[in-house]
Design a protein around this motif. Structure first.
Motif, PDB file in Angstrom:
ATOM      1  N   SER A  42       0.831  -1.210   0.000  1.00 11.78           N
ATOM      2  CA  SER A  42       0.000   0.000   0.000  1.00 11.78           C
ATOM      3  C   SER A  42       0.866   1.261   0.000  1.00 11.78           C
ATOM      4  O   SER A  42       0.527   2.246  -0.653  1.00 11.78           O
ATOM      5  CB  SER A  42      -0.965   0.006   1.180  1.00 11.78           C
ATOM      6  OG  SER A  42      -0.265   0.005   2.400  1.00 11.78           O
ATOM      7  N   GLU A  43       1.979   1.226   0.705  1.00 12.46           N
ATOM      8  CA  GLU A  43       2.883   2.385   0.712  1.00 12.46           C
ATOM      9  C   GLU A  43       3.521   2.573  -0.659  1.00 12.46           C
ATOM     10  O   GLU A  43       3.685   3.708  -1.130  1.00 12.46           O
ATOM     11  CB  GLU A  43       3.962   2.215   1.783  1.00 12.46           C
ATOM     12  CG  GLU A  43       4.941   3.368   1.851  1.00 12.46           C
ATOM     13  CD  GLU A  43       4.308   4.698   2.248  1.00 12.46           C
ATOM     14  OE1 GLU A  43       4.881   5.743   1.879  1.00 12.46           O
ATOM     15  OE2 GLU A  43       3.264   4.712   2.908  1.00 12.46           O
ATOM     16  N   TYR A  46       0.942   4.141  -2.886  1.00 14.17           N
ATOM     17  CA  TYR A  46       0.802   5.549  -2.531  1.00 14.17           C
ATOM     18  C   TYR A  46       1.942   6.378  -3.133  1.00 14.17           C
ATOM     19  O   TYR A  46       1.706   7.441  -3.712  1.00 14.17           O
ATOM     20  CB  TYR A  46       0.774   5.708  -1.004  1.00 14.17           C
ATOM     21  CG  TYR A  46       0.870   7.141  -0.556  1.00 14.17           C
ATOM     22  CD1 TYR A  46      -0.219   7.992  -0.664  1.00 14.17           C
ATOM     23  CD2 TYR A  46       2.058   7.644  -0.033  1.00 14.17           C
ATOM     24  CE1 TYR A  46      -0.123   9.312  -0.266  1.00 14.17           C
ATOM     25  CE2 TYR A  46       2.164   8.955   0.364  1.00 14.17           C
ATOM     26  CZ  TYR A  46       1.067   9.796   0.252  1.00 14.17           C
ATOM     27  OH  TYR A  46       1.174  11.114   0.635  1.00 14.17           O
ATOM     28  N   LYS A  50       1.778   9.369  -5.900  1.00 21.35           N
ATOM     29  CA  LYS A  50       2.361  10.676  -5.562  1.00 21.35           C
ATOM     30  C   LYS A  50       3.409  11.089  -6.602  1.00 21.35           C
ATOM     31  O   LYS A  50       3.464  12.266  -6.994  1.00 21.35           O
ATOM     32  CB  LYS A  50       2.986  10.576  -4.171  1.00 21.35           C
ATOM     33  CG  LYS A  50       3.450  11.857  -3.585  1.00 21.35           C
ATOM     34  CD  LYS A  50       3.892  11.605  -2.153  1.00 21.35           C
ATOM     35  CE  LYS A  50       4.837  12.659  -1.671  1.00 21.35           C
ATOM     36  NZ  LYS A  50       5.339  12.374  -0.333  1.00 21.35           N
TER      37      LYS A  50
END
Length: 54
Positions: A42-43, A46, A50
């Motif tokens: 999930s990071e 993300y 970004k």
């Protein structure tokens, strides 16, 4: 004006293609691969979002 619209649309489509490629690559990582990288899926997703979209 029309040229500007077309160039923005092309840039947007290129960003989306790049994003989709990176997401597919991340989604294809196994749990073992993620553990070896000491990464969280999930990071990573993300950070990709970004990076591509700001």
């Amino acid at each position: 004006m029309f040229d500007n619209l077309v160039s923005r649309a092309r840039a947007s489509m290129a960003k989306r293609r790049h994003y989709n490629r990176l997401v597919a690559e991340i989604e294809n990582l196994s749990s073992r691969d993620l553990a070896d990288l000491r990464a969280d899926r999930s990071e990573m997703l993300y950070q990709v979002h970004k990076q591509i979209y700001g």
